[in-house]
Scaffold this active site. Structure first.
Site, PDB file in Angstrom:
ATOM      1  N   SER A 125      -6.936  -0.632   7.428  1.00 39.64           N
ATOM      2  CA  SER A 125      -8.404  -0.474   7.479  1.00 39.64           C
ATOM      3  C   SER A 125      -9.080  -1.835   7.308  1.00 39.64           C
ATOM      4  O   SER A 125      -9.710  -2.089   6.269  1.00 39.64           O
ATOM      5  CB  SER A 125      -8.898   0.541   6.447  1.00 39.64           C
ATOM      6  OG  SER A 125      -8.272   0.439   5.188  1.00 39.64           O
ATOM      7  N   LYS A 144       0.824  -1.227   0.000  1.00 40.51           N
ATOM      8  CA  LYS A 144       0.000   0.000   0.000  1.00 40.51           C
ATOM      9  C   LYS A 144       0.851   1.266   0.000  1.00 40.51           C
ATOM     10  O   LYS A 144       0.663   2.157  -0.821  1.00 40.51           O
ATOM     11  CB  LYS A 144      -0.897   0.081   1.260  1.00 40.51           C
ATOM     12  CG  LYS A 144      -1.881  -1.031   1.476  1.00 40.51           C
ATOM     13  CD  LYS A 144      -2.745  -0.785   2.721  1.00 40.51           C
ATOM     14  CE  LYS A 144      -2.010  -0.682   4.030  1.00 40.51           C
ATOM     15  NZ  LYS A 144      -1.285  -1.888   4.457  1.00 40.51           N
TER      16      LYS A 144
HETATM   17  S1  ADX Z   1      -5.225  -0.066  10.977  1.00 40.10           S
HETATM   18  O1  ADX Z   1      -5.514  -1.515  11.129  1.00 40.10           O
HETATM   19  O2  ADX Z   1      -5.645   0.689  12.153  1.00 40.10           O
HETATM   20  O3  ADX Z   1      -5.782   0.483   9.730  1.00 40.10           O
HETATM   21  P1  ADX Z   1      -2.740   1.211  10.326  1.00 40.10           P
HETATM   22  O4  ADX Z   1      -2.749   1.194   8.846  1.00 40.10           O
HETATM   23  O5  ADX Z   1      -3.103   2.503  11.000  1.00 40.10           O
HETATM   24  O6  ADX Z   1      -3.644  -0.007  10.872  1.00 40.10           O
HETATM   25  O7  ADX Z   1      -1.293   0.824  10.847  1.00 40.10           O
HETATM   26  C1  ADX Z   1      -0.682  -0.336  10.342  1.00 40.10           C
HETATM   27  C2  ADX Z   1       0.832  -0.296  10.494  1.00 40.10           C
HETATM   28  O8  ADX Z   1       1.186  -0.351  11.867  1.00 40.10           O
HETATM   29  C3  ADX Z   1       1.415  -1.536   9.849  1.00 40.10           C
HETATM   30  O9  ADX Z   1       1.867  -1.259   8.535  1.00 40.10           O
HETATM   31  C4  ADX Z   1       2.566  -1.904  10.740  1.00 40.10           C
HETATM   32  O10 ADX Z   1       3.744  -1.268  10.284  1.00 40.10           O
HETATM   33  C5  ADX Z   1       2.233  -1.284  12.072  1.00 40.10           C
HETATM   34  N1  ADX Z   1       1.749  -2.235  13.107  1.00 40.10           N
HETATM   35  C6  ADX Z   1       2.215  -2.283  14.370  1.00 40.10           C
HETATM   36  N2  ADX Z   1       1.528  -3.178  15.097  1.00 40.10           N
HETATM   37  C7  ADX Z   1       0.585  -3.720  14.270  1.00 40.10           C
HETATM   38  C8  ADX Z   1      -0.438  -4.702  14.446  1.00 40.10           C
HETATM   39  N3  ADX Z   1      -0.659  -5.293  15.629  1.00 40.10           N
HETATM   40  N4  ADX Z   1      -1.223  -5.019  13.384  1.00 40.10           N
HETATM   41  C9  ADX Z   1      -1.019  -4.423  12.195  1.00 40.10           C
HETATM   42  N5  ADX Z   1      -0.065  -3.481  11.964  1.00 40.10           N
HETATM   43  C10 ADX Z   1       0.726  -3.121  12.991  1.00 40.10           C
END
Ligand code: ADX
Length: 196
Positions: A106, A38
């Site tokens: 997301s 992404k």
């Molecule tokens: S979201 O699920 O709330 O949309 P978001 O896109 O903001 O997630 O953040 C994802 C990024 O946080 C990932 O690319 C990764 O680098 C980091 N990250 C750290 N911990 C986690 C986790 N438990 N699950 C997924 N991503 C994580």
């Protein structure tokens, strides 16, 4: 909503900004697993749009979690709040006349729908990075899948936290079948066909 808060109409409206910038604002919303590509494609897309003279802004999960959403973790509730706030920011930036690129896992269909509902019809382009978990895990650009498998990191998307596959995205990208430039061109062709 507090009934003592009253909306204030501003003199300068979205239509005025659209006229000045000569572009149709929209949200290009990337969704997919961590490591699905992404951020790379979103970054390349913004660079291309910028080069073409478009007014853009890129909102990316890791960066936003350094500031606005630094108080947010990775429980389901926190991810819902993360996306709610970003959806509202994206709505404001569309109102500001920008092409807003959002790059967040997301993981939930409901929140992606809510993000879509905040802008007008035709202003939301959902781009699904359909990279399978095993490929994301092999790529593991930040070493996070390894930590999640070792139990050092909890609630990791695809391992012990859910990802709901988008049911009707405008665009699906398969990174094993196309380069970053190809992916950018697919998205550009789509938004140009919609006269964004
Ligand atoms: S979201 O699920 O709330 O949309 P978001 O896109 O903001 O997630 O953040 C994802 C990024 O946080 C990932 O690319 C990764 O680098 C980091 N990250 C750290 N911990 C986690 C986790 N438990 N699950 C997924 N991503 C994580």
């Amino acid at each position: 909503m507090n009934k003592h808060i009253v909306w204030h109409e501003h003199t300068i409206q979205k239509a005025d900004r659209i006229g000045m910038y000569a572009q149709k604002p929209c949200v290009i919303w990337f969704t997919g697993l961590s490591g699905s590509g992404k951020s790379t494609i979103a970054n390349a897309l913004e660079a291309k749009l910028f080069e073409d003279g478009c007014k853009t802004y890129l909102l990316d999960g890791d960066n936003i979690r350094h500031g606005l959403n630094s108080d947010i973790g990775f429980s389901n509730e926190d991810r819902i709040e993360n996306i709610r706030r970003i959806s509202e920011v994206a709505k404001l930036f569309v109102d500001a006349g920008l092409i807003v690129i959002c790059s967040f896992i997301s993981p939930f269909e409901n929140e992606r729908k809510l993000a879509r509902c905040l802008v007008e019809d035709g202003e939301f382009v959902e781009v699904f990075l359909d990279t399978p978990l095993d490929i994301c895990e092999q790529r593991d650009p930040k070493g996070l899948y390894k930590k999640a498998r070792n139990g050092e990191l909890k609630d990791f998307t695809g391992i012990d936290s859910a990802y709901e596959i988008p049911s009707n995205p405008e665009i699906t990208i398969n990174i094993s079948a196309c380069s970053v430039d190809d992916a950018v061109n697919i998205i550009l062709d789509f938004i140009r066909s919609k006269s964004c």
